[in-house]
Design an enzyme around this catalytic site. Sequence first.
Site, PDB file in Angstrom:
ATOM      1  CG  HIS A 155       9.275  -2.566  -7.083  1.00 56.86           C
ATOM      2  ND1 HIS A 155       8.552  -1.968  -7.653  1.00 56.86           N
ATOM      3  CD2 HIS A 155      10.529  -1.319  -6.777  1.00 56.86           C
ATOM      4  CE1 HIS A 155       8.595  -0.385  -8.081  1.00 56.86           C
ATOM      5  NE2 HIS A 155       9.413  -0.051  -7.292  1.00 56.86           N
ATOM      6  CG  ASP A 189       8.037   4.896  -4.755  1.00 59.80           C
ATOM      7  OD1 ASP A 189       9.053   4.944  -3.638  1.00 59.80           O
ATOM      8  OD2 ASP A 189       8.359   4.670  -6.194  1.00 59.80           O
ATOM      9  CG  HIS A 246       9.213   3.786  -8.961  1.00 60.14           C
ATOM     10  ND1 HIS A 246       9.840   4.543  -8.340  1.00 60.14           N
ATOM     11  CD2 HIS A 246       9.416   3.691 -10.325  1.00 60.14           C
ATOM     12  CE1 HIS A 246      11.320   4.614  -9.019  1.00 60.14           C
ATOM     13  NE2 HIS A 246      10.927   4.336 -10.779  1.00 60.14           N
ATOM     14  CG  ASP A 282      10.478   7.408  -5.401  1.00 57.40           C
ATOM     15  OD1 ASP A 282       9.170   7.928  -5.874  1.00 57.40           O
ATOM     16  OD2 ASP A 282      10.300   5.909  -6.129  1.00 57.40           O
TER      17      ASP A 282
HETATM   18 ZN   LIG Z   1      10.100   4.478  -5.892  1.00 56.01          ZN
END
Ligand SMILES: [Zn+2]
Length: 309
Positions: A125, A162, A164, A246
Amino acid sequence: MTTLLLTHRASLDHLTPPGHPERPDRIRAIEEVLGNGQFGALVREQAPEGSLDQVTLCHDGHYIEELHHISPKDGIVYLDGDTSMSPGTWEAVMRGVGGAVAATDAVIAGKHNNAFVATRPPGHHAESNRPMGFCFFDHAAIAARHAQRKHGIARVAVVDFDVHHGNGTQEIFWADPTVMYCSTHQMPLFPGTGATRERGEHDNIVNAPLASEDGSAKFRAAFENLILPQLTKFSPELIIISAGFDAHHRDPLASINLRGEDFGWVTRKLMDVADATAGGRVVSVLEGGYDLQGLKESVAAHVTALMGA
Ligand SMILES: [Zn+2]
């Protein structure tokens, strides 16, 4: 066939506030599972500390300086609602960077077929000039640029499963035709980027968003139908995996509901592409994964696949 595992004690010293999902116990859980006999053949080394020159490959000099400057001597400093630094954060982050770079050097040198860098905090991120979502420097992106600058690798792919979207990696490579970024992620979900129409300036970004409850079949279909064909066409000379776990069904932050074995499956598929175009070279770096049991199952499946078992 050998697999390198890079870790460092400093990963335990990045402290987050009580109740924060991105916590040192994640690394303890991974150490526990990779301590099992079936992983005895892993070549285990310490992640070296990365250099500021390496970070500068992907991040703005002013941002790097500012982050170093606000690194606290005691207590916790908040950079945003869920991203904070403790006295141990800087070294933990720099071991993550150094680990990703060292893994890349070792795999390109042919010392190991592939490598897994199990450090925290995660990185995908972090944008070129700001921290975000538990992340400070994007170690997967830095490894990709390092492979190009130091080793003359022409085309690198960063593949991110991931749950996200890796907004930082996408931002860093948005206008770079020599790096392909591919991601499966839940949408809508933090950070809000990653729509299919976000394709980069050179069609070098491949986003395959998934919906809540999509499960294993749709995750695998996104790889089979979209990501793997594009990746094969791009013909990367190195594949870097942003390995977040995740999307596991036990994880508290998301609800794509994958099983541990899905991470083994996708790892083998990426290794097949690497065998075809990249001399088998795969470097995997840990991103998310916040349920300790889910993390153990997923890491076990991922590393088992890397080891060719
Ligand atoms: Zn994540």
